[in-house]
Design an enzyme around this catalytic site. Structure first.
Site, PDB file in Angstrom:
ATOM      1  N   ASN A 177       4.645 -12.059  -5.074  1.00  0.00           N
ATOM      2  CA  ASN A 177       5.943 -11.509  -4.789  1.00  0.00           C
ATOM      3  C   ASN A 177       6.896 -10.641  -5.559  1.00  0.00           C
ATOM      4  O   ASN A 177       5.768 -10.691  -7.258  1.00  0.00           O
ATOM      5  CB  ASN A 177       7.120 -12.411  -5.163  1.00  0.00           C
ATOM      6  CG  ASN A 177       8.241 -12.295  -4.786  1.00  0.00           C
ATOM      7  OD1 ASN A 177       8.974 -11.473  -5.322  1.00  0.00           O
ATOM      8  ND2 ASN A 177       9.014 -12.265  -3.911  1.00  0.00           N
ATOM      9  N   TYR A 181      15.103  -8.275 -10.511  1.00  0.00           N
ATOM     10  CA  TYR A 181      16.434  -8.987 -11.168  1.00  0.00           C
ATOM     11  C   TYR A 181      16.621  -8.196 -12.565  1.00  0.00           C
ATOM     12  O   TYR A 181      15.958  -7.531 -13.081  1.00  0.00           O
ATOM     13  CB  TYR A 181      15.815 -10.635 -11.488  1.00  0.00           C
ATOM     14  CG  TYR A 181      14.746 -10.580 -10.686  1.00  0.00           C
ATOM     15  CD1 TYR A 181      15.454 -11.294  -8.995  1.00  0.00           C
ATOM     16  CD2 TYR A 181      13.104 -11.008 -10.243  1.00  0.00           C
ATOM     17  CE1 TYR A 181      14.547 -12.126  -8.061  1.00  0.00           C
ATOM     18  CE2 TYR A 181      12.636 -12.103  -9.856  1.00  0.00           C
ATOM     19  CZ  TYR A 181      12.798 -12.226  -8.198  1.00  0.00           C
ATOM     20  OH  TYR A 181      12.852 -12.554  -6.939  1.00  0.00           O
ATOM     21  N   ARG A 182      17.731  -9.013 -12.701  1.00  0.00           N
ATOM     22  CA  ARG A 182      18.246  -8.564 -14.056  1.00  0.00           C
ATOM     23  C   ARG A 182      17.828  -9.247 -15.047  1.00  0.00           C
ATOM     24  O   ARG A 182      17.203  -9.886 -15.059  1.00  0.00           O
ATOM     25  CB  ARG A 182      19.546  -8.269 -14.467  1.00  0.00           C
ATOM     26  CG  ARG A 182      20.352 -10.203 -14.480  1.00  0.00           C
ATOM     27  CD  ARG A 182      21.840 -10.015 -14.500  1.00  0.00           C
ATOM     28  NE  ARG A 182      22.665 -11.229 -15.503  1.00  0.00           N
ATOM     29  CZ  ARG A 182      23.150 -12.133 -14.607  1.00  0.00           C
ATOM     30  NH1 ARG A 182      23.502 -11.249 -13.381  1.00  0.00           N
ATOM     31  NH2 ARG A 182      23.627 -12.822 -15.213  1.00  0.00           N
ATOM     32  N   TRP A 195      16.601 -15.532 -13.056  1.00  0.00           N
ATOM     33  CA  TRP A 195      16.101 -15.119 -11.659  1.00  0.00           C
ATOM     34  C   TRP A 195      16.940 -16.560 -10.997  1.00  0.00           C
ATOM     35  O   TRP A 195      17.536 -17.535 -11.235  1.00  0.00           O
ATOM     36  CB  TRP A 195      14.941 -16.642 -11.982  1.00  0.00           C
ATOM     37  CG  TRP A 195      13.312 -15.363 -11.484  1.00  0.00           C
ATOM     38  CD1 TRP A 195      13.749 -14.290 -10.938  1.00  0.00           C
ATOM     39  CD2 TRP A 195      12.497 -15.916 -12.796  1.00  0.00           C
ATOM     40  NE1 TRP A 195      12.367 -14.599 -11.778  1.00  0.00           N
ATOM     41  CE2 TRP A 195      11.315 -14.651 -11.911  1.00  0.00           C
ATOM     42  CE3 TRP A 195      12.084 -16.897 -12.944  1.00  0.00           C
ATOM     43  CZ2 TRP A 195       9.948 -15.053 -12.435  1.00  0.00           C
ATOM     44  CZ3 TRP A 195      10.875 -16.836 -13.314  1.00  0.00           C
ATOM     45  CH2 TRP A 195      10.132 -15.339 -13.810  1.00  0.00           C
ATOM     46  N   GLU A 241       5.658  -7.402  -0.365  1.00  0.00           N
ATOM     47  CA  GLU A 241       6.324  -6.778  -0.394  1.00  0.00           C
ATOM     48  C   GLU A 241       5.193  -5.013  -0.904  1.00  0.00           C
ATOM     49  O   GLU A 241       6.075  -4.752  -0.130  1.00  0.00           O
ATOM     50  CB  GLU A 241       7.056  -6.767  -2.119  1.00  0.00           C
ATOM     51  CG  GLU A 241       8.438  -7.810  -1.537  1.00  0.00           C
ATOM     52  CD  GLU A 241       8.033  -8.972  -2.004  1.00  0.00           C
ATOM     53  OE1 GLU A 241       9.044  -9.675  -1.248  1.00  0.00           O
ATOM     54  OE2 GLU A 241       7.197  -9.478  -2.440  1.00  0.00           O
ATOM     55  N   ASP A 291      28.856  -7.749 -13.280  1.00  0.00           N
ATOM     56  CA  ASP A 291      27.584  -7.370 -12.054  1.00  0.00           C
ATOM     57  C   ASP A 291      27.846  -6.576 -10.583  1.00  0.00           C
ATOM     58  O   ASP A 291      29.445  -6.344 -11.159  1.00  0.00           O
ATOM     59  CB  ASP A 291      27.275  -8.938 -11.928  1.00  0.00           C
ATOM     60  CG  ASP A 291      25.719  -9.301 -11.123  1.00  0.00           C
ATOM     61  OD1 ASP A 291      25.186  -8.367 -10.407  1.00  0.00           O
ATOM     62  OD2 ASP A 291      25.874 -10.127 -11.909  1.00  0.00           O
TER      63      ASP A 291
END
Length: 493
Positions: A177, A181-182, A195, A241, A291
């Site tokens: 995968n 993500y930050r 996550w 991906e 965010d």
């Protein structure tokens, strides 16, 4: 032309007049984010920017230039994915989905080019020298503080990796995968991985924790633009991906094995941070973070990544983005997903004509969808079907309209919807999973959703009055006025 790396993408944007190079030293603490935010909120998304001298928190100029807002316009998304229109990719997917097995030999032979094309998409092992491993830093030399991470907003808990492609592997199936993500910088060789519980990376971590096994993690900073986009796409957990990126770019992504962990990353990447998570260790505090909702997401506990190596090109470019009050760069990444995944959504909900997630809805808060309505109650069927589609399950408000409505124009969609609804009759509420970042939900990741049936009502749905037509001028009159317009002396903006 296939873009094999971030530097290829930057060069293509430069040639297209889409890139601004900033040679003035700019601090990575707030200043760079403020400049980027002003550009992202300008008409059309503003320019892509390459900051050639980003200044680190200690006052030193980073040796890595920083690229931001690289995907922040429709034109740049088209350049990134090598198309004239994002709908072209949806058309390719539609064409593949229509492929059946013909009965005749001639028909089967005609399929061969398409089959061979698909067979060329899986990622492949790179040959020869590995560009992303021209420089290898380990142990104390692997200091993430030398990279120009951004501190974006005053309330942020620290500096962040904001455009890191995180590579993990399912311990049971070995399926890879790649997620976006930050990641909060905790120390010279420590990172906190945000996550969200609905993400595939989080599922891999939970499975590794159940086994009590150390989890390898690779963070890729800068790759070919198709792979960077693919990391943001809501693919099923079983779809690699890098395979999807190969389809998008019509050429396989070349991978190389990491130096200290058993994972593969794009060989043409700019920077790779290698590390691991020990499930026996306690979680660490991550956040707050400004965010994409436009609000701060609050601090919480997440896994700690121990850095084992940093590898990079000698002249690496560091990619970054910022999120906040929309519109921002992430809108254009989301818009690409909207266009590309429409054919896949139609596989299970074929009556969908189009859908749109406006910028101010920040993807999951508002979705307009138009349908070809053929029976009473079909709008409700579509709502529940969409709430059952992967991350569409997080959609807070769904507005369903008839097929003639242009849902890509929110003004038109709201005009029709607000005229068509009786609120008590046409609004339904349902409970289900909510986005981790939704601060309004009644419980963490759980709350209510609203569906609005804004379609024309049928007698079978209890509407017995006459439904009026939409006001439209006679086409002949419009054509006559078009012909005389230049003589009227009326200038319209």
């Amino acid at each position: 032309m296939t873009l094999d790396s971030l530097r290829d993408f930057v060069a293509a944007l430069d040639e297209a007049g889409e890139l601004v190079r900033v040679r003035e030293p700019v601090s990575t603490v707030f200043e760079l984010a403020e400049i980027a935010d002003r550009c992202m909120k300008s008409p059309g998304g503003g320019p892509a920017i390459l900051f050639e001298r980003p200044v680190l928190p200690n006052g030193a100029v980073s040796r890595f230039p920083l690229g931001i807002n690289l995907f922040g316009s429709l034109r740049r998304m088209n350049v990134a994915l090598g198309v004239d229109s994002l709908d072209d990719i949806g058309s390719r997917i539609t064409d593949l989905l229509r492929t059946g097995v013909p009965d005749s030999l001639t028909g089967k032979l005609a399929m061969l080019p398409k089959v061979l094309e698909v067979a060329s998409y899986p990622p492949r092992a790179a040959d020869g020298p590995i560009p992303c491993q021209q420089v290898v830093l380990q142990e104390h030399g692997a200091d993430v503080g030398t990279l120009p991470h951004l501190r974006c907003w005053p309330g942020d808990g620290g500096p962040y990796v904001t455009f890191g492609m995180v590579v993990t592997r399912d311990p049971a199936t070995a399926v890879r995968n790649v997620g976006l993500y930050r990641i909060m910088v905790q120390g010279p060789r420590e990172l906190a991985m945000h996550w969200q519980r609905h993400k595939v990376g989080a599922d891999h971590w939970r499975r590794m924790a159940e086994r009590g096994e150390r989890m390898p993690v690779a963070i890729v900073l800068g790759a070919d633009p198709a792979s960077m986009y693919a990391a943001s796409a809501p693919l099923p957990p079983t779809v690699d991906e890098f395979l999807f990126a190969g389809f998008l770019r019509r050429a396989p992504v070349k991978l190389a094995r990491c130096v200290t962990i058993d994972l593969e990353v794009p060989a043409d990447a700019e920077i790779v941070v290698e590390g691991y998570i020990d499930p026996a260790e306690p979680l660490v505090m991550e956040g707050p973070f400004g965010d994409h909702t436009g609000f701060y997401s609050l601090a919480d506990r997440y896994p700690l990544v121990h850095v084992t190596a940093i590898t990079h090109r000698r002249d690496a470019i560091y990619p970054a983005t910022i999120v906040g009050r929309p519109p921002m760069e992430d809108y254009y990444l989301g818009h690409a997903t909207e266009r590309i995944f429409l054919p896949l959504l139609r596989l299970t909900i074929p009556e969908i004509v189009d859908y749109h997630m406006p910028a101010y809805g920040i993807f999951h808060n508002l979705v307009f969808v138009s349908i070809d309505k053929n029976y009473p109650g079909q709008a409700w069927k579509v709502m529940h079907g969409m709430w059952g589609q992967g991350l569409m399950s997080l959609a807070k408000v769904l507005v369903v309209l008839d097929k003639w409505v242009n849902v890509r124009d929110p003004d038109e969609a709201w005009w029709v919807a607000l005229n068509n609804i009786d609120p008590e009759r046409d609004v339904r509420f349902s409970l289900g999973p909510m986005d981790v970042l939704d601060h309004s939900s009644r419980a963490f990741t759980f709350g209510s959703k609203m569906g609005i049936d804004a379609t024309k009502k049928w007698p079978e749905e209890g509407f017995t009055r006459e439904w009026p037509g939409v006001i439209e001028m006679d086409p002949a009159v419009k054509n006559k006025v078009d012909a005389m317009w230049s003589k009227l002396g009326i200038a319209l903006q």
